[in-house]
Design a protein around this motif. Structure first.
Motif: not given
Length: 131
Positions: A41-50, A102-105, A125-131
């Protein structure tokens, strides 16, 4: 709920071990290990929102759409309650997405569930750090 059901040190170690194996398998493109570590049942979110299902995510790894070059995943906190666990931390990585470096944080939340005596990833579920 009895205190014994919350944050059992053995469960915390088992979940952290599963997290380590998952990230290592992502970097090694070890689909057999990832398949066993991820719930159907995995739900794998990406930092892109996909968001991907288990089958979609594994296919993207198999096809080379995602190629992880480096992953760091420091953990801030693990909360285990019964047969569920939350892993709160961070994920930094160098990877290729569809051939583009790409580099993600991100801040990261991983949800694990215990089924048949073993821990499996139920959601990420990732959440991009604020810029």
């Amino acid at each position: 709920m009895a205190q014994a059901d919350v944050d059992d040190p053995e469960d915390v170690r088992a979940v952290l071990g599963a997290e380590d194996r998952r990230y290592r398998a992502m970097q090694d493109a070890d689909l057999t290990t990832l398949d066993s570590l991820c719930a159907e049942e995995l739900s794998y979110a990406h930092s892109s929102g996909a968001r991907d299902t288990k089958a979609q995510y594994l296919e993207k790894l198999r096809s080379g759409y995602y190629v992880y070059r480096r992953i760091d995943h420091p953990v801030e906190r693990v909360a285990v309650v019964g047969d569920s666990a939350l892993v709160v931390g961070r994920m930094t990585a160098d990877l290729d997405v569809a051939g583009v470096p790409r580099t993600i944080d991100n801040l990261a939340l991983a949800v694990w569930t215990r089924a048949s005596g073993r821990w499996q990833l139920l959601a990420y579920a990732p959440t991009p750090l604020p810029t």
